[in-house]
Design a protein around this motif. Structure first.
Motif, short mmCIF file in Angstrom:
data_model
loop_
_atom_site.label_atom_id
_atom_site.label_comp_id
_atom_site.label_asym_id
_atom_site.label_seq_id
_atom_site.Cartn_x
_atom_site.Cartn_y
_atom_site.Cartn_z
N GLY A 40 31.00 -6.41 1.23
CA GLY A 40 30.19 -7.18 2.16
C GLY A 40 30.47 -6.96 3.63
N GLN A 41 31.35 -6.04 3.96
CA GLN A 41 31.67 -5.74 5.35
C GLN A 41 32.30 -4.36 5.41
OE1 GLN A 41 34.40 -9.10 5.77
NE2 GLN A 41 36.08 -7.69 6.07
N PRO A 42 32.45 -3.79 6.60
CA PRO A 42 33.09 -2.47 6.67
C PRO A 42 34.48 -2.53 6.05
CG PRO A 42 32.11 -3.03 8.78
CD PRO A 42 32.03 -4.26 7.92
N ALA A 43 34.82 -1.49 5.31
CA ALA A 43 36.14 -1.45 4.65
C ALA A 43 36.64 -0.02 4.65
CB ALA A 43 36.02 -1.98 3.23
N GLY A 44 37.93 0.12 4.47
CA GLY A 44 38.55 1.44 4.42
C GLY A 44 37.99 2.25 3.26
N LEU A 45 37.67 3.48 3.54
CA LEU A 45 37.10 4.36 2.51
C LEU A 45 38.05 4.51 1.34
CD1 LEU A 45 34.78 6.21 1.67
CD2 LEU A 45 35.87 8.05 2.98
N ASP A 46 39.34 4.60 1.60
CA ASP A 46 40.31 4.75 0.51
C ASP A 46 40.36 3.50 -0.38
OD1 ASP A 46 41.35 3.38 2.70
OD2 ASP A 46 43.41 4.03 2.37
N VAL A 47 40.25 2.32 0.21
CA VAL A 47 40.27 1.07 -0.56
C VAL A 47 39.03 0.98 -1.44
CG1 VAL A 47 40.11 -1.45 -0.38
CG2 VAL A 47 41.70 -0.21 1.08
N VAL A 48 37.88 1.28 -0.87
CA VAL A 48 36.63 1.19 -1.63
C VAL A 48 36.62 2.23 -2.75
CG1 VAL A 48 34.12 1.38 -1.48
CG2 VAL A 48 35.38 0.25 0.34
N THR A 49 37.10 3.42 -2.45
CA THR A 49 37.17 4.47 -3.47
C THR A 49 38.07 4.04 -4.62
OG1 THR A 49 36.80 6.17 -1.79
CG2 THR A 49 37.75 6.91 -3.87
N SER A 50 39.22 3.47 -4.29
CA SER A 50 40.14 2.99 -5.32
C SER A 50 39.52 1.87 -6.14
CB SER A 50 41.44 2.51 -4.66
OG SER A 50 42.29 1.91 -5.59
N ALA A 51 38.90 0.91 -5.48
CA ALA A 51 38.29 -0.23 -6.18
C ALA A 51 37.13 0.21 -7.06
CB ALA A 51 37.83 -1.28 -5.18
N ALA A 52 36.43 1.27 -6.66
CA ALA A 52 35.32 1.80 -7.47
C ALA A 52 35.83 2.68 -8.60
CB ALA A 52 34.35 2.59 -6.59
N GLU A 53 37.14 2.85 -8.65
CA GLU A 53 37.81 3.66 -9.68
C GLU A 53 37.30 5.10 -9.66
OE1 GLU A 53 37.20 1.21 -13.19
OE2 GLU A 53 39.12 0.19 -12.80
N LEU A 54 37.24 5.65 -8.44
CA LEU A 54 36.86 7.05 -8.24
C LEU A 54 38.07 7.81 -7.73
CD1 LEU A 54 33.50 6.42 -6.36
CD2 LEU A 54 33.74 7.20 -8.73
N GLU A 55 38.21 9.06 -8.15
CA GLU A 55 39.32 9.87 -7.65
C GLU A 55 39.12 10.23 -6.19
OE1 GLU A 55 40.65 13.10 -10.06
OE2 GLU A 55 40.26 11.98 -11.90
N SER A 56 37.86 10.51 -5.83
CA SER A 56 37.54 10.86 -4.45
C SER A 56 36.09 10.47 -4.19
CB SER A 56 37.71 12.36 -4.22
OG SER A 56 37.25 12.71 -2.94
N SER A 57 35.81 10.14 -2.95
CA SER A 57 34.42 9.82 -2.59
C SER A 57 33.87 10.81 -1.57
CB SER A 57 34.34 8.40 -2.03
OG SER A 57 35.19 8.28 -0.90
N ILE A 58 34.69 11.77 -1.18
CA ILE A 58 34.29 12.72 -0.14
C ILE A 58 33.01 13.47 -0.53
CG2 ILE A 58 34.98 14.79 1.15
CD1 ILE A 58 36.46 12.20 1.93
N SER A 59 32.91 13.89 -1.79
CA SER A 59 31.72 14.64 -2.21
C SER A 59 30.47 13.75 -2.29
CB SER A 59 31.97 15.31 -3.56
OG SER A 59 32.20 14.33 -4.56
N LEU A 60 30.66 12.44 -2.36
CA LEU A 60 29.53 11.51 -2.45
C LEU A 60 28.94 11.17 -1.09
CD1 LEU A 60 31.08 8.96 -4.97
CD2 LEU A 60 29.50 10.82 -5.48
N LEU A 61 29.73 11.29 -0.05
CA LEU A 61 29.30 10.83 1.27
C LEU A 61 28.04 11.52 1.78
CD1 LEU A 61 32.71 10.21 3.06
CD2 LEU A 61 31.22 8.60 1.85
N PRO A 62 27.91 12.86 1.67
CA PRO A 62 26.66 13.47 2.16
C PRO A 62 25.42 12.91 1.47
CG PRO A 62 28.32 15.15 1.80
CD PRO A 62 28.88 13.86 1.25
N GLU A 63 25.50 12.71 0.16
CA GLU A 63 24.36 12.16 -0.60
C GLU A 63 24.02 10.75 -0.11
OE1 GLU A 63 23.33 11.20 -5.27
OE2 GLU A 63 25.45 11.23 -4.66
N LEU A 64 25.02 9.93 0.08
CA LEU A 64 24.79 8.53 0.47
C LEU A 64 24.36 8.41 1.93
CD1 LEU A 64 27.79 6.86 -1.39
CD2 LEU A 64 25.41 7.01 -2.12
N GLU A 65 24.94 9.26 2.78
CA GLU A 65 24.56 9.22 4.20
C GLU A 65 23.17 9.80 4.42
OE1 GLU A 65 28.33 9.40 7.08
OE2 GLU A 65 28.22 11.13 5.73
N SER A 66 22.83 10.87 3.72
CA SER A 66 21.50 11.45 3.91
C SER A 66 20.40 10.53 3.40
CB SER A 66 21.40 12.83 3.24
OG SER A 66 21.43 12.68 1.83
#
Length: 186
Positions: A40-66
């Motif tokens: 519900g607010q800006p959060a650290g990318l590492d925290v959100v990635t961990s809570a989403a149980e993902l190893e990494s979110s770097i590859s997802l960012l272009p898809e979500l940002e575009s």
């Protein structure tokens, strides 16, 4: 709006249209978006990635940002991510089952506690969201003390009232909170 054929059912409203956009995202991207909606607010990318149980979110960012679903910005403490619009966040929250919402709050609480640097009010929100009311009261009381120390007495009073309500019992710690509430109100 979509590449579906003319016989495809059309979304009935903005919320359904936003969810249709989210459904075109990869399953990992959807999991990251759902976690962000619960934050519900800006959060650290590492925290959100961990809570989403993902190893990494770097590859997802272009898809979500575009798709203009998230915003990522670099801060002194690292990268922060947030959903780009509150309507997207609300549509996602409305689509999450109560059990999944509770589980997401629990994973966020664990990820935030693991950092050792999380905001007490944010910890309280997620502790309450997963049903850990004693922890929520403790974190809310800590947030109230921080507000009082920063001379934000109205906020401190509101938080002490919330902490007292969350504790739900009258014991020595609750009495101390009531005194602190009185001091904040004065």
């Amino acid at each position: 709006l979509t590449s579906a054929g003319p016989d495809a059912p059309r979304p009935k409203g903005l919320g359904e249209m936003l969810l249709a956009t989210v459904e075109r995202v990869s399953p990992e991207g959807q999991r990251l978006l759902e976690t962000l909606a619960v934050v519900g607010q800006p959060a650290g990318l590492d925290v959100v990635t961990s809570a989403a149980e993902l190893e990494s979110s770097i590859s997802l960012l272009p898809e979500l940002e575009s798709g203009r679903l998230v915003r990522v910005r670099t801060t002194r403490s690292g990268e922060e991510i947030e959903i780009s619009h509150d309507r997207i966040r609300r549509a996602l929250l409305d689509s999450i089952s109560p059990d999944a919402l509770t589980d997401s709050h629990r994973r966020l609480l664990n990820a935030l506690e693991a950092t050792g640097e999380a905001d007490a009010e944010m910890l309280a929100t997620h502790a309450e969201g997963c049903g850990e009311l004693e922890s929520a009261a403790t974190y809310t009381s800590r947030a109230a003390a921080e507000a009082a120390e920063a001379l934000a007495f109205d906020r401190a009073a509101r938080l002490y009232e919330r902490a007292i309500h969350l504790r739900g019992r009258d014991d020595e710690e609750t009495r101390v909170m009531r005194v602190r509430l009185g001091n904040a109100l004065v």
